[in-house]
Design a protein around this motif. Sequence first.
Motif, PDB file in Angstrom:
ATOM      1  N   GLY A   5       0.779  -1.223   0.000  1.00 34.15           N
ATOM      2  CA  GLY A   5       0.000   0.000   0.000  1.00 34.15           C
ATOM      3  C   GLY A   5       0.811   1.273   0.000  1.00 34.15           C
ATOM      4  O   GLY A   5       0.284   2.355  -0.278  1.00 34.15           O
ATOM      5  N   VAL A   6       2.100   1.186   0.302  1.00 35.84           N
ATOM      6  CA  VAL A   6       2.924   2.394   0.401  1.00 35.84           C
ATOM      7  C   VAL A   6       3.037   3.103  -0.939  1.00 35.84           C
ATOM      8  O   VAL A   6       2.962   4.331  -1.019  1.00 35.84           O
ATOM      9  N   GLY A   7       3.246   2.352  -2.010  1.00 32.79           N
ATOM     10  CA  GLY A   7       3.368   2.962  -3.326  1.00 32.79           C
ATOM     11  C   GLY A   7       2.152   2.770  -4.204  1.00 32.79           C
ATOM     12  O   GLY A   7       1.899   3.568  -5.117  1.00 32.79           O
ATOM     13  N   GLU A   8       1.385   1.725  -3.948  1.00 31.03           N
ATOM     14  CA  GLU A   8       0.256   1.397  -4.821  1.00 31.03           C
ATOM     15  C   GLU A   8      -0.799   2.499  -4.856  1.00 31.03           C
ATOM     16  O   GLU A   8      -1.433   2.727  -5.890  1.00 31.03           O
ATOM     17  N   HIS A   9      -0.986   3.194  -3.752  1.00 32.73           N
ATOM     18  CA  HIS A   9      -2.017   4.246  -3.748  1.00 32.73           C
ATOM     19  C   HIS A   9      -1.626   5.398  -4.666  1.00 32.73           C
ATOM     20  O   HIS A   9      -2.494   6.039  -5.275  1.00 32.73           O
ATOM     21  N   ARG A  10      -0.321   5.661  -4.800  1.00 30.39           N
ATOM     22  CA  ARG A  10       0.124   6.716  -5.722  1.00 30.39           C
ATOM     23  C   ARG A  10      -0.062   6.283  -7.172  1.00 30.39           C
ATOM     24  O   ARG A  10      -0.407   7.111  -8.035  1.00 30.39           O
ATOM     25  N   ASP A  11       0.185   4.996  -7.447  1.00 29.01           N
ATOM     26  CA  ASP A  11      -0.056   4.489  -8.812  1.00 29.01           C
ATOM     27  C   ASP A  11      -1.506   4.711  -9.213  1.00 29.01           C
ATOM     28  O   ASP A  11      -1.794   5.150 -10.339  1.00 29.01           O
ATOM     29  N   LEU A  12      -2.431   4.417  -8.301  1.00 27.65           N
ATOM     30  CA  LEU A  12      -3.850   4.561  -8.606  1.00 27.65           C
ATOM     31  C   LEU A  12      -4.223   6.023  -8.776  1.00 27.65           C
ATOM     32  O   LEU A  12      -4.981   6.383  -9.691  1.00 27.65           O
ATOM     33  N   ALA A  13      -3.696   6.892  -7.919  1.00 28.15           N
ATOM     34  CA  ALA A  13      -3.993   8.325  -8.039  1.00 28.15           C
ATOM     35  C   ALA A  13      -3.481   8.881  -9.371  1.00 28.15           C
ATOM     36  O   ALA A  13      -4.169   9.671 -10.036  1.00 28.15           O
ATOM     37  N   ASP A  14      -2.278   8.480  -9.769  1.00 25.94           N
ATOM     38  CA  ASP A  14      -1.735   8.943 -11.052  1.00 25.94           C
ATOM     39  C   ASP A  14      -2.591   8.457 -12.216  1.00 25.94           C
ATOM     40  O   ASP A  14      -2.817   9.190 -13.188  1.00 25.94           O
ATOM     41  N   LEU A  15      -3.076   7.216 -12.125  1.00 23.29           N
ATOM     42  CA  LEU A  15      -3.939   6.682 -13.185  1.00 23.29           C
ATOM     43  C   LEU A  15      -5.231   7.473 -13.280  1.00 23.29           C
ATOM     44  O   LEU A  15      -5.674   7.829 -14.382  1.00 23.29           O
ATOM     45  N   ILE A  16      -5.856   7.752 -12.148  1.00 20.11           N
ATOM     46  CA  ILE A  16      -7.111   8.512 -12.168  1.00 20.11           C
ATOM     47  C   ILE A  16      -6.889   9.896 -12.765  1.00 20.11           C
ATOM     48  O   ILE A  16      -7.682  10.373 -13.586  1.00 20.11           O
ATOM     49  N   ALA A  17      -5.792  10.550 -12.393  1.00 17.21           N
ATOM     50  CA  ALA A  17      -5.490  11.873 -12.956  1.00 17.21           C
ATOM     51  C   ALA A  17      -5.311  11.783 -14.468  1.00 17.21           C
ATOM     52  O   ALA A  17      -5.765  12.670 -15.217  1.00 17.21           O
ATOM     53  N   PHE A  18      -4.666  10.721 -14.952  1.00 16.85           N
ATOM     54  CA  PHE A  18      -4.481  10.535 -16.393  1.00 16.85           C
ATOM     55  C   PHE A  18      -5.813  10.326 -17.098  1.00 16.85           C
ATOM     56  O   PHE A  18      -6.048  10.873 -18.183  1.00 16.85           O
ATOM     57  N   LEU A  19      -6.708   9.557 -16.488  1.00 15.02           N
ATOM     58  CA  LEU A  19      -8.000   9.265 -17.110  1.00 15.02           C
ATOM     59  C   LEU A  19      -8.897  10.498 -17.187  1.00 15.02           C
ATOM     60  O   LEU A  19      -9.851  10.515 -17.969  1.00 15.02           O
ATOM     61  N   ARG A  20      -8.607  11.516 -16.374  1.00 12.98           N
ATOM     62  CA  ARG A  20      -9.407  12.748 -16.416  1.00 12.98           C
ATOM     63  C   ARG A  20      -9.406  13.377 -17.798  1.00 12.98           C
ATOM     64  O   ARG A  20     -10.377  14.050 -18.184  1.00 12.98           O
ATOM     65  N   GLY A  21      -8.326  13.195 -18.541  1.00 16.45           N
ATOM     66  CA  GLY A  21      -8.249  13.766 -19.879  1.00 16.45           C
ATOM     67  C   GLY A  21      -8.998  12.971 -20.929  1.00 16.45           C
ATOM     68  O   GLY A  21      -9.121  13.420 -22.068  1.00 16.45           O
ATOM     69  N   LEU A  22      -9.512  11.793 -20.526  1.00 15.99           N
ATOM     70  CA  LEU A  22     -10.169  10.904 -21.478  1.00 15.99           C
ATOM     71  C   LEU A  22     -11.637  10.650 -21.162  1.00 15.99           C
ATOM     72  O   LEU A  22     -12.404  10.295 -22.063  1.00 15.99           O
ATOM     73  N   TYR A  23     -12.030  10.811 -19.898  1.00 13.22           N
ATOM     74  CA  TYR A  23     -13.388  10.463 -19.468  1.00 13.22           C
ATOM     75  C   TYR A  23     -13.977  11.564 -18.589  1.00 13.22           C
ATOM     76  O   TYR A  23     -13.252  12.237 -17.859  1.00 13.22           O
ATOM     77  N   PRO A  24     -15.307  11.727 -18.631  1.00  9.95           N
ATOM     78  CA  PRO A  24     -15.948  12.756 -17.808  1.00  9.95           C
ATOM     79  C   PRO A  24     -16.016  12.402 -16.327  1.00  9.95           C
ATOM     80  O   PRO A  24     -16.131  13.291 -15.481  1.00  9.95           O
ATOM     81  N   ALA A  25     -15.960  11.109 -15.992  1.00 11.19           N
ATOM     82  CA  ALA A  25     -16.031  10.691 -14.597  1.00 11.19           C
ATOM     83  C   ALA A  25     -15.300   9.365 -14.446  1.00 11.19           C
ATOM     84  O   ALA A  25     -15.300   8.529 -15.354  1.00 11.19           O
ATOM     85  N   VAL A  26     -14.692   9.180 -13.264  1.00  8.12           N
ATOM     86  CA  VAL A  26     -13.875   7.991 -12.995  1.00  8.12           C
ATOM     87  C   VAL A  26     -14.294   7.384 -11.659  1.00  8.12           C
ATOM     88  O   VAL A  26     -14.301   8.074 -10.631  1.00  8.12           O
ATOM     89  N   GLY A  27     -14.639   6.100 -11.674  1.00 10.84           N
ATOM     90  CA  GLY A  27     -14.925   5.367 -10.453  1.00 10.84           C
ATOM     91  C   GLY A  27     -13.859   4.324 -10.199  1.00 10.84           C
ATOM     92  O   GLY A  27     -13.069   3.997 -11.084  1.00 10.84           O
ATOM     93  N   VAL A  28     -13.827   3.809  -8.972  1.00 16.73           N
ATOM     94  CA  VAL A  28     -12.878   2.753  -8.609  1.00 16.73           C
ATOM     95  C   VAL A  28     -13.624   1.664  -7.852  1.00 16.73           C
ATOM     96  O   VAL A  28     -14.405   1.959  -6.934  1.00 16.73           O
ATOM     97  N   ALA A  29     -13.389   0.401  -8.232  1.00 20.17           N
ATOM     98  CA  ALA A  29     -13.894  -0.752  -7.503  1.00 20.17           C
ATOM     99  C   ALA A  29     -12.691  -1.564  -7.043  1.00 20.17           C
ATOM    100  O   ALA A  29     -11.894  -2.006  -7.870  1.00 20.17           O
ATOM    101  N   GLY A  30     -12.560  -1.747  -5.716  1.00 18.77           N
ATOM    102  CA  GLY A  30     -11.411  -2.454  -5.169  1.00 18.77           C
ATOM    103  C   GLY A  30     -11.827  -3.688  -4.397  1.00 18.77           C
ATOM    104  O   GLY A  30     -12.704  -3.617  -3.528  1.00 18.77           O
ATOM    105  N   PHE A  31     -11.212  -4.820  -4.724  1.00 17.91           N
ATOM    106  CA  PHE A  31     -11.491  -6.075  -4.037  1.00 17.91           C
ATOM    107  C   PHE A  31     -10.468  -6.298  -2.928  1.00 17.91           C
ATOM    108  O   PHE A  31      -9.261  -6.151  -3.152  1.00 17.91           O
ATOM    109  N   SER A  32     -10.936  -6.663  -1.737  1.00 16.15           N
ATOM    110  CA  SER A  32     -10.069  -7.017  -0.616  1.00 16.15           C
ATOM    111  C   SER A  32      -9.026  -5.916  -0.390  1.00 16.15           C
ATOM    112  O   SER A  32      -9.388  -4.753  -0.210  1.00 16.15           O
ATOM    113  N   PHE A  33      -7.715  -6.253  -0.428  1.00 24.46           N
ATOM    114  CA  PHE A  33      -6.712  -5.214  -0.190  1.00 24.46           C
ATOM    115  C   PHE A  33      -6.723  -4.164  -1.287  1.00 24.46           C
ATOM    116  O   PHE A  33      -6.297  -3.030  -1.057  1.00 24.46           O
TER     117      PHE A  33
END
Length: 277
Positions: free
Chosen positions: A87-115
């Motif tokens: 979790g130390v680095g993985e949360h930054r990977d996800l945040a960077d991905l969401i920021a990148f998707l902002r340029g492609l989609y009007p809205a971004v959701g996340v579904a996370g299983f377990s950890f």
Amino acid sequence: MQPGAVLTRPFDYPASGQVRTGTLYQSGLPEVSGGVARSIVVVVHGLFAHRGLREIDLFCRRLAGTFDLLAVDMRGHGKGQGVFTWGVGEHRDLADLIAFLRGLYPAVGVAGFSFGGCVAIFSAALARDRVDGARPDALCTIGTPAHLNLLRLGFNPVLLLAHLGMLLRRRRVRFVPGRPRLGWRRAVDLVAAVSPVPLLILHGTRDWLVNSDHARQLYEAAGPPRKLLMIEGGAHAEYMIAQDPELLAPLVAGFFAASLQGGSAPAAEVSLRRDRS
């Protein structure tokens, strides 16, 4: 919710200074959208899993009629680069991905299983001060632990034996862990900072690994708007899809359909019963 024609392709994106690759699911059927662009939901697997897991694939295909889906590998899982950092680095990977998707989609959701749900909570909470749109518009956790205290996780060997066949059938691939950092963050301590992002907490009542009390802890600690759905007889996280491929998809699709269009999940606790075992 039966899947129609679904197209899949590799999807490259920047995260933490690396070019990473996920699998993009898109409906292959022409749809009448009324001029409204489709939103996207990022799907994050749990520990020891990967984006190519059969259950993840089924889940994405069943939602692809409503949204685009992007399944990703956490670090050290499947084809994910680097080692898993708990979790130390993985949360930054996800945040960077969401920021990148902002340029492609009007809205971004996340579904996370377990950890993967913990990582989603960490990301939404710790990206509050970013100005690049790195927080999701809605978040769903499925079988997510409130913490990783192994003595209080709620492991139930009797329930494990009852679902042993599903565990043995799961195909596992690469897992490269780094030094355990189980005390780095607790989802229950950060979940309040997810608000005002709509939050749906799903959990099975027969989860052998993470006791359903974890879901209640997360719900009680979270701010509005949030919703708790307890699935009667449901197993742990992705294993609920192995139990019944049709169960989770309409629940998750309904939540994101409302939340990504500017609505919100009501602050309520609901118990649902599976129709099949």
